[in-house]
Write a protein that holds these residues in place. Structure first.
Motif, PDB file in Angstrom:
ATOM      1  N   SER A  44       0.823  -1.206   0.000  1.00 26.45           N
ATOM      2  CA  SER A  44       0.000   0.000   0.000  1.00 26.45           C
ATOM      3  C   SER A  44       0.854   1.252   0.000  1.00 26.45           C
ATOM      4  N   LEU A 294      -8.360   7.724   1.863  1.00 30.40           N
ATOM      5  CA  LEU A 294      -8.240   7.051   0.578  1.00 30.40           C
ATOM      6  C   LEU A 294      -9.550   6.368   0.179  1.00 30.40           C
ATOM      7  N   SER A 295     -10.233   5.787   1.148  1.00 28.52           N
ATOM      8  CA  SER A 295     -11.489   5.093   0.866  1.00 28.52           C
ATOM      9  C   SER A 295     -12.571   6.066   0.411  1.00 28.52           C
ATOM     10  N   ARG A 296     -12.590   7.258   1.010  1.00 28.42           N
ATOM     11  CA  ARG A 296     -13.566   8.255   0.589  1.00 28.42           C
ATOM     12  C   ARG A 296     -13.255   8.761  -0.826  1.00 28.42           C
ATOM     13  N   ALA A 297     -11.964   8.908  -1.124  1.00 29.23           N
ATOM     14  CA  ALA A 297     -11.567   9.392  -2.441  1.00 29.23           C
ATOM     15  C   ALA A 297     -11.750   8.326  -3.520  1.00 29.23           C
ATOM     16  N   HIS A 298     -11.658   7.053  -3.117  1.00 31.37           N
ATOM     17  CA  HIS A 298     -11.773   5.945  -4.075  1.00 31.37           C
ATOM     18  C   HIS A 298     -12.707   4.884  -3.492  1.00 31.37           C
ATOM     19  N   PRO A 299     -14.004   5.162  -3.453  1.00 30.72           N
ATOM     20  CA  PRO A 299     -14.937   4.216  -2.815  1.00 30.72           C
ATOM     21  C   PRO A 299     -14.926   2.831  -3.436  1.00 30.72           C
ATOM     22  N   ASP A 300     -14.593   2.736  -4.715  1.00 27.05           N
ATOM     23  CA  ASP A 300     -14.542   1.430  -5.355  1.00 27.05           C
ATOM     24  C   ASP A 300     -13.402   0.573  -4.823  1.00 27.05           C
ATOM     25  N   ARG A 301     -12.386   1.226  -4.237  1.00 24.87           N
ATOM     26  CA  ARG A 301     -11.231   0.514  -3.691  1.00 24.87           C
ATOM     27  C   ARG A 301     -11.298   0.339  -2.179  1.00 24.87           C
ATOM     28  N   ALA A 302     -12.360   0.790  -1.550  1.00 22.33           N
ATOM     29  CA  ALA A 302     -12.444   0.783  -0.089  1.00 22.33           C
ATOM     30  C   ALA A 302     -12.192  -0.607   0.522  1.00 22.33           C
ATOM     31  N   SER A 304     -10.372  -3.136  -0.632  1.00 24.39           N
ATOM     32  CA  SER A 304      -8.959  -3.508  -0.753  1.00 24.39           C
ATOM     33  C   SER A 304      -8.077  -2.626   0.121  1.00 24.39           C
ATOM     34  N   ILE A 305      -8.446  -1.357   0.272  1.00 26.73           N
ATOM     35  CA  ILE A 305      -7.686  -0.462   1.159  1.00 26.73           C
ATOM     36  C   ILE A 305      -7.763  -0.959   2.600  1.00 26.73           C
TER      37      ILE A 305
END
Length: 339
Positions: A44, A294-302, A304-305
């Motif tokens: 990460s 990061l999860s808020r900025a990229h909800p589709d990746r939440a 995996s984050i």
């Protein structure tokens, strides 16, 4: 190596490990899913970013001096790229020095940090300003000696070769006098590990920090010794394999004795902070807040984050086994993450 051992006789484990890893790292990129293992920076961006912010905070509280970023064994350059991006946002844009021997990995590092300069050791790093040093999973790959308790006393583990088959044997030279008093009566078969190259590099780094100022962050898997135990391991294709099978084709490592690192640094005059666990360190630096951002900025990746964060800090994964210490020159501020 097989021919040399056959002709000249068994060699110390440290020599075997050094030769095997020299070939291994010079001939491949060992990282990632297609390689043999994965390090925290490859898991990460949060890892490198938090280290960059840690360094920037140290630099800021030290008075914002001109300083160099130095990384030992920087892998693909991923940690440095993430750390430098975070440092730049805080106003710190230092010259970069990589201590790296592998031509393959140097090429990968140049893609991510094209303005870096490379050297084989600290001698190639200029002595003109304070150093901000990072060593992540560097010391674990340095050669170790193994001393074995036998019915004749403590003897060094050597590596012999028979018909291209490598196997560990016990030498006939005694080492009882260098064994810590409380370990001398250990059970037969007990193993004590030491790493002279680790101490030598640590002392050289300490000398530079004392002369130039600065701080170093060391992260690796290990323990606080000296302690009895065989930690030599080999990894190939993300699986553990026999360390004496096909030397140079697997990553040979051993757990780092953080007590020895600490003692070597303190003897030289540095201030040592820690060790603490990687999980506690990253949490103290704000990995939870960074993961949420990061999860808020990229909800589709939440999802995996969240998994990446867990892998870095969970006690059952990297959080407990990996330790962190910081070394600071006298007069430099106390670092975050060690209170």
């Amino acid at each position: 190596m097989a021919r040399a051992i056959t002709l000249a006789g068994p060699i110390p484990l440290s020599q075997y490990m050094g030769a095997a890893n020299a070939h291994y790292y010079a001939t491949r990129d060992p990282l990632g899913e297609r390689g043999d293992f994965t390090t925290a920076p490859e898991i990460s961006q949060m890892f490198g970013e938090l280290i960059g912010l840690w360094l920037a905070d140290m630099w800021d509280r030290a008075g914002r001096p001109a300083a160099r970023y130095v990384e030992f064994g920087p892998g693909r350059g991923t940690l440095a790229a993430d750390a430098l991006r975070a440092m730049a946002k805080a106003g710190l844009e230092p010259p970069v020095n990589f201590v790296e021997t592998s031509p393959v990995l140097r090429a990968s590092q140049a893609e991510r940090v094209p303005h870096a300069e490379w050297s084989l050791d600290l001698i190639g790093v200029e002595e003109d300003m304070p150093l901000l040093v990072v060593a992540n999973e560097f010391f674990d790959a340095l050669p170790i000696r193994q001393l074995v308790k036998t019915d004749m006393g403590w003897r060094e583990r050597l590596v012999a070769c028979q018909d291209t088959l490598f196997l560990p044997i016990v030498g006939d030279r005694g080492f009882d006098q260098i064994i810590p008093q409380h370990l001398r009566d250990a059970e037969f078969g007990s193993i004590l590990e030491t790493s002279p190259p680790t101490v030598a590099i640590l002392r050289a780094l300490a000398k530079r920090l004392l002369e130039q100022g600065g701080a170093a962050l060391i992260i690796d898997y290990g323990y606080e010794g000296p302690a009895i135990g065989d930690t030599l391991q080999a990894v190939r294709g993300h699986e553990y394999v026999n360390p004496f099978d096909q030397p140079g084709e697997a990553d040979l490592t051993a757990h780092v004795d953080f007590a020895t690192l600490k003692e070597a640094a303190e003897v030289e005059g540095l201030v040592v902070h820690g060790p603490v666990t990687q999980g506690a360190f990253l949490k103290a630096l704000g990995i939870d807040a960074r993961a949420d951002s990061l999860s808020r900025a990229h909800p589709d990746r939440a999802p995996s984050i969240a998994l990446d964060r867990e892998r870095l800090v969970d006690d059952e994964q990297m959080g407990e086994l990996f330790k962190v210490i910081a070394l600071t020159a006298p007069g430099w501020p106390a670092p975050e993450g060690f209170r």
